[in-house]
Motif scaffolding. Sequence first.
Motif, PDB file in Angstrom:
ATOM      1  N   ASN A  37      -5.862   6.382   7.876  1.00  0.00           N
ATOM      2  CA  ASN A  37      -6.642   5.263   7.353  1.00  0.00           C
ATOM      3  C   ASN A  37      -5.918   3.941   7.534  1.00  0.00           C
ATOM      4  N   ASN A  38      -4.591   3.969   7.392  1.00  0.00           N
ATOM      5  CA  ASN A  38      -3.815   2.742   7.579  1.00  0.00           C
ATOM      6  C   ASN A  38      -3.894   2.255   9.022  1.00  0.00           C
ATOM      7  N   VAL A  39      -3.838   3.213   9.980  1.00  0.00           N
ATOM      8  CA  VAL A  39      -3.937   2.836  11.390  1.00  0.00           C
ATOM      9  C   VAL A  39      -5.303   2.224  11.692  1.00  0.00           C
ATOM     10  N   LEU A  40      -6.348   2.835  11.132  1.00  0.00           N
ATOM     11  CA  LEU A  40      -7.694   2.309  11.373  1.00  0.00           C
ATOM     12  C   LEU A  40      -7.863   0.926  10.739  1.00  0.00           C
TER      13      LEU A  40
ATOM     14  N   GLU B 278     -16.942   5.648   8.889  1.00  0.00           N
ATOM     15  CA  GLU B 278     -17.415   6.959   9.331  1.00  0.00           C
ATOM     16  C   GLU B 278     -16.285   7.973   9.380  1.00  0.00           C
ATOM     17  N   TYR B 279     -15.059   7.529   9.731  1.00  0.00           N
ATOM     18  CA  TYR B 279     -13.934   8.467   9.802  1.00  0.00           C
ATOM     19  C   TYR B 279     -13.470   8.900   8.414  1.00  0.00           C
ATOM     20  N   SER B 280     -13.331   7.939   7.497  1.00  0.00           N
ATOM     21  CA  SER B 280     -12.750   8.257   6.191  1.00  0.00           C
ATOM     22  C   SER B 280     -13.784   8.694   5.162  1.00  0.00           C
TER      23      SER B 280
ATOM     24  N   GLY C 230     -18.219   3.867 -10.973  1.00  0.00           N
ATOM     25  CA  GLY C 230     -18.055   4.966 -11.916  1.00  0.00           C
ATOM     26  C   GLY C 230     -17.294   6.160 -11.361  1.00  0.00           C
ATOM     27  N   GLN C 231     -16.730   6.069 -10.178  1.00  0.00           N
ATOM     28  CA  GLN C 231     -15.981   7.174  -9.581  1.00  0.00           C
ATOM     29  C   GLN C 231     -14.521   6.774  -9.419  1.00  0.00           C
ATOM     30  N   ARG C 232     -13.627   7.725  -9.722  1.00  0.00           N
ATOM     31  CA  ARG C 232     -12.209   7.506  -9.473  1.00  0.00           C
ATOM     32  C   ARG C 232     -11.979   7.611  -7.957  1.00  0.00           C
ATOM     33  N   SER C 233     -11.356   6.589  -7.397  1.00  0.00           N
ATOM     34  CA  SER C 233     -11.265   6.502  -5.942  1.00  0.00           C
ATOM     35  C   SER C 233      -9.842   6.149  -5.526  1.00  0.00           C
ATOM     36  N   GLU C 234      -9.538   6.559  -4.267  1.00  0.00           N
ATOM     37  CA  GLU C 234      -8.287   6.175  -3.621  1.00  0.00           C
ATOM     38  C   GLU C 234      -8.492   4.816  -2.941  1.00  0.00           C
ATOM     39  N   PHE C 235      -7.602   3.868  -3.249  1.00  0.00           N
ATOM     40  CA  PHE C 235      -7.717   2.504  -2.731  1.00  0.00           C
ATOM     41  C   PHE C 235      -6.543   2.225  -1.794  1.00  0.00           C
ATOM     42  N   LEU C 236      -6.825   1.955  -0.511  1.00  0.00           N
ATOM     43  CA  LEU C 236      -5.805   1.621   0.478  1.00  0.00           C
ATOM     44  C   LEU C 236      -6.119   0.235   1.039  1.00  0.00           C
ATOM     45  N   TYR C 237      -5.075  -0.620   1.171  1.00  0.00           N
ATOM     46  CA  TYR C 237      -5.331  -1.980   1.644  1.00  0.00           C
ATOM     47  C   TYR C 237      -4.154  -2.475   2.474  1.00  0.00           C
TER      48      TYR C 237
END
Length: 784
Positions: free
Chosen positions: A51-54, A222-224, A268-275
Amino acid sequence: MLWKRFMVHRRSVMMTWLLSYLAILTVPVLISIFVYVQSQSILKSEIYRANNVLLKEVRETIDNQIQLAERLTTELTWNVRIRGYLYSNLYKTPDSLDNDLYGLHKTVQEMAIYQSLYPSFKTYYVYFRDQDLVLEPGVYRSSRLSYETVHEHQTISYPVWLNIMQSNNAGKFIKLENRDETSSTLAYIQSFPGNRQEPPPGTAVVLLDTARLMEVIQNVSEYSSGQVMLLNPDGQILLSTQQTDGPSFLPGPELTGDSGTSYTEVNGQRSEFLYIKSQNSELIYATVIPSNLFWNKTDYLRKITYLGLGISVIGGIVLALVFLYRNYSPVRSLLRMLKQSQGKTANTDNEFMYIQQAISDTLSEQEKTQFKMKQQSNLLRSNLLSRLFKGRMEHQIGLDESLSAFNVHFLSDQFAVMLFHVDYERFSMHVDELPGIHDKSRLMQFIVANIVEDMAGASHRGYVSEIDDHIACLISLNDGDPEQHKREIRALAEQAREFLGQHFNIQSEISISRIQQSVEGIALAYREALDTMEYMMVVGQPGILMIDDIARNPESGLQYTYPIQLEQQLINVIKSGDGDKTKAMIQAVIAESMEQQLTPDLLKCLMLNLISTLVRIIAEVGSNEEVLPVNSPDWIAHIMDGESIMEMEQRLLVIVSDVCAYTADKQKQLQQSSRTRTLQQLSADIKRYLDEHYQDPNINIAMIGERFGLTPTYLSRLFKEQTGSGLLDTLNLLRIDQAKLLLRDSDNSIKSIAGQVGFHDINTFIRIFKKYESMTPGQYQKMI
């Protein structure tokens, strides 16, 4: 009975086997646990990394668009015409533009040029505060009309838009929602600098093509399987792959650092956040993936691991018990048989120790007797084979009896000899690492003899003997096709050479004789193998060689491979300085000579011819004032002193490399000298052309470049490199010098002189004259 023995005799082999089976069973269990833990960690890191590469790809693409937007606004804010209107005091009142509408028209036409330079943007415009106008590419409108035209599909109101235009914005991105609620537009806003206490005199706006940016971030989404978005430093979502009914701001994580990961609540959903943050602006690129999707693969992996562990443990225990019972049954029968044959009982609880002791006692006496007999037999057999190789045979009856006595049995009347030349020093260094070995030569002979005889015995029979510092193998062949036998003997030699080198570090060269059809031909086969070995040593051809490989047809004549035409080609290549091609040609000549199987004397003659060619080239390209590439005076003797043709070739190629480098440097010097002369002539031609056409007001660098067949940029660079002055400066100085001559006549007006020396506009003439002379033309005319 079996379990009773197991319970009473705890040193029994059954106990050892059972514990061994259970220990083996723990290995896959531990490995599975370890693999699961590592796989989970690796899978998590790979998801983050992917995800970081994308995101970096998205950042690179959008940053490019941002850079273009910044570049466009910079060009707009520094446009001379636009700044002339925004900062001039002549256009502060509403009606002040009435007398300069044509100039305003030219300004917007000039703005239209940027459309071809920046095709990736929807549109752009400049807000003119004092006149309440908007300058667009090719047209200018009132602010109200421009707002209704450009932003008719956005939800932003006119007062809000006007407030933004009249506020100080230093490279700010804002999101403009569309009325159809399916998309939005991203705007980059840059205010013209002015007084901080007042609104800016104008504002430049660039509307980015949001659809193109959405295509980029859609690939990441679409990938993640998550949401990809573009944020400003306040957390406002400028672009997102989610529909517009989502939140406008992203709550939760603090975006510190250039990149990072965290958890947040989205919808309302617990999510993974990458930035990651932009490298050129304050924008932030992020992806939000629901945690249930993120950890879906690891949950499946955990279930598979637990299931596999359960099946492995249960199946392993069952199989251990089954194999324990089956494997112990033969041991129990063997113990019973040994006790009956030797008439004594076991004095130990370990069955294998009792069996080992009984067998050891029986074999020790047998080995002592056989060892003494084998020592005598090997020595006598080696002596017999040596006499066969040298042709010193007794009568047939004595030979047959001797062969039978030493277990030498021929399969037919077909024989061949393989001769081994081994590297004793390399083997000795290898054996030095092993303790307790004294006679290294005898050990090496023993290894070669046993391996070669075993390999030959697979299809034929082989008998090995040491003779005259070589190891010879007499091969007794089966009845069959001689050509097939040749292929089998070569394959045997290749297999033996490879095996000895890999396992015992014994490097060897092998020569092979022809197939002889009688016992008397063994001596001839040995001499052929010996001659072939001598050829290998002289030519420097290590490996395996059969005498048929070097046998020549007397009727074929001498096939010399270095004709005069080839020598001339080689001379031309060396003079050109192409070292690689020269080496390839020399290697090809020598290789072809080796294929022709010339005698060593002819090969040395070929080397002398190649050296002669090199001597002539050195004498031709060198001079008394220069240092020749061949430093050593005895370099010819150094080449010819090589022990083999291959060594001579390597020494020759080293000298050839130096000569080619020398000739290549000479060629480069000649090319540079020719180029310098050409550029000097070109500069002189350009100056002559300027002298003849400086009065033409339409002359420019593009026209000059077209005249000389060069691009304007390349022509300017070449001219400045040769003269130290720019092409435009040279033209202006020439015009100013001619104008100074005309100004001495007071009857000539300044406007007339400007036209005579090639200036369209008198203002341009005055400005350029003042640049070079530090005074106006009028001042200069009064001074003289």
